[in-house]
Design an enzyme around this catalytic site. Structure first.
Site, PDB file in Angstrom:
ATOM      1  N   GLU A  37       5.280 -75.500  12.051  1.00  0.00           N
ATOM      2  CA  GLU A  37       5.750 -74.737  13.210  1.00  0.00           C
ATOM      3  C   GLU A  37       6.999 -73.934  12.897  1.00  0.00           C
ATOM      4  OE1 GLU A  37       4.168 -74.067  15.737  1.00  0.00           O
ATOM      5  OE2 GLU A  37       2.586 -75.560  15.729  1.00  0.00           O
ATOM      6  N   TYR A 120       9.499 -73.409  22.457  1.00  0.00           N
ATOM      7  CA  TYR A 120       8.135 -73.323  21.931  1.00  0.00           C
ATOM      8  C   TYR A 120       7.831 -74.470  20.967  1.00  0.00           C
ATOM      9  CZ  TYR A 120       4.426 -72.614  18.736  1.00  0.00           C
ATOM     10  OH  TYR A 120       3.337 -72.872  17.967  1.00  0.00           O
ATOM     11  N   ASP A 138       3.791 -69.398  23.389  1.00  0.00           N
ATOM     12  CA  ASP A 138       4.215 -68.545  22.281  1.00  0.00           C
ATOM     13  C   ASP A 138       3.716 -67.126  22.547  1.00  0.00           C
ATOM     14  OD1 ASP A 138       1.482 -68.745  21.827  1.00  0.00           O
ATOM     15  OD2 ASP A 138       1.753 -68.411  19.686  1.00  0.00           O
TER      16      ASP A 138
END
Length: 298
Positions: A37, A120, A138
């Site tokens: 991520e 996020y 996102d």
DNA sequence: GAGACGTGGGG
DNA sequence: TCCCCAAGTCT
């Protein structure tokens, strides 16, 4: 809860068309998801993939990464861009070791306390690493929902409460379904409902897309910010970091001076890198990645 | 809340 | 060539 006319076809499409990415595999770890991520923040999948594989081979746990000097982590980050992310990931690994028993924490507030983990990434970890319901918002999800539900080609420049509430209203109630819905919407945005040239003909939910129903009107909302790069300090920093990454011994100042003509801007960029902890000045006027090498070149 | 923060591929 | 774009975060 999304209406079934959206939910069912989207999940069927995801089952048939999603990419086999290693951080989605059944044997994934929360640490692997965290690394992916952070790397994927503003960097495309294709470029992340080889670096992620190498990282997980070298540093399969937070403790393994935490034991490295920061400069080694920055070097392995390579050309993914925004190298401060590498530093934050290193700090996050250290926080996992020092505060969470070597594990990636699973409470949202604990996740948010980790450097580099914002709204996020926290939601993505909740959802994709721990299988909990979380509003994952996102750029892909925002664009897909803007088109599908509000009929706008692009989302607004900034997230507001209404947009978050709308996303929450279509998120399935159950943990497992919510996580699947989020990853499926993201994947649709990445592969089909793209920013510049969406493939509406291949979209599983185009029949109920508001934007399509309206005839795909061009975006007419607030100006969307455009980022300059050429000539900015960011470009200079990038060149300086490239020299430091490729060097395996302290770099003499003239080698850094060669990357940019404007001395004022160059010094400002170098000072910024030092302040950020991305470059380390040595006593003899040379520079290196922070903490690497061990030997102080005389 | 606007601006800073890398890098490279595609149209 | 130039401009847009890519799973954001921090100050």
């Amino acid at each position: 809860m999304p209406p079934s006319h959206l939910h069912a076809p989207l999940l069927a499409w995801y089952a048939a068309s999603s990419r086999d990415l290693p951080w989605r595999a059944a044997d994934r770890t929360p640490w692997g998801v965290l690394v992916s991520e952070v790397m994927l923040q503003q960097t495309p999948v294709d470029r992340v993939l080889p670096v992620w594989l190498e990282w997980m081979r070298r540093w399969p746990t937070p403790a393994a990464l935490a034991a490295e000097p920061p400069g080694e982590v920055v070097r392995a980050w390579g050309r993914l861009g925004y190298p401060r992310r590498a530093l934050r990931l290193h700090e996050a690994a250290q926080a996992c070791v020092l505060r969470f028993g070597g594990e990636v924490p699973h409470e949202p507030e604990q996740l948010r306390s980790l450097p580099g983990v914002g709204d996020y990434t926290s939601a993505a970890l909740e959802s994709f690493a721990f299988g909990r319901r979380a509003v994952v918002l996102d750029t892909n999800v925002r664009r897909v929902l803007a088109r599908l539900l509000t009929g706008s080609e692009h989302p607004r420049p900034t997230i507001n409460a209404a947009e978050r509430a709308l996303a929450a209203s279509v998120l399935p109630d159950l943990d497992r379904e919510a996580a699947l819905w989020s990853v499926a919407v993201m994947e649709l945005g990445a592969l089909v409902c793209t920013a510049a040239s969406p493939s509406c003909g291949a979209c599983p939910v185009s029949a109920t897309c508001t934007w399509v129903a309206l005839g795909k009107p061009a975006y007419d909302g607030p100006e969307r910010p455009v980022q300059k790069f050429a000539g900015t300090d960011r470009q200079v920093r990038g060149r300086l970091m490239a020299v430091l990454r490729e060097a395996h011994a302290p770099v003499p100042k003239p080698a850094l001076d060669a990357v940019w003509d404007d001395a004022v801007q160059r010094e400002r960029a170098l000072d910024g890198l030092v302040a950020d902890g991305l470059a380390e000045p040595l006593a003899n006027g040379r520079y290196r990645l922070p903490g690497v090498g061990g030997t102080i070149d005389a």
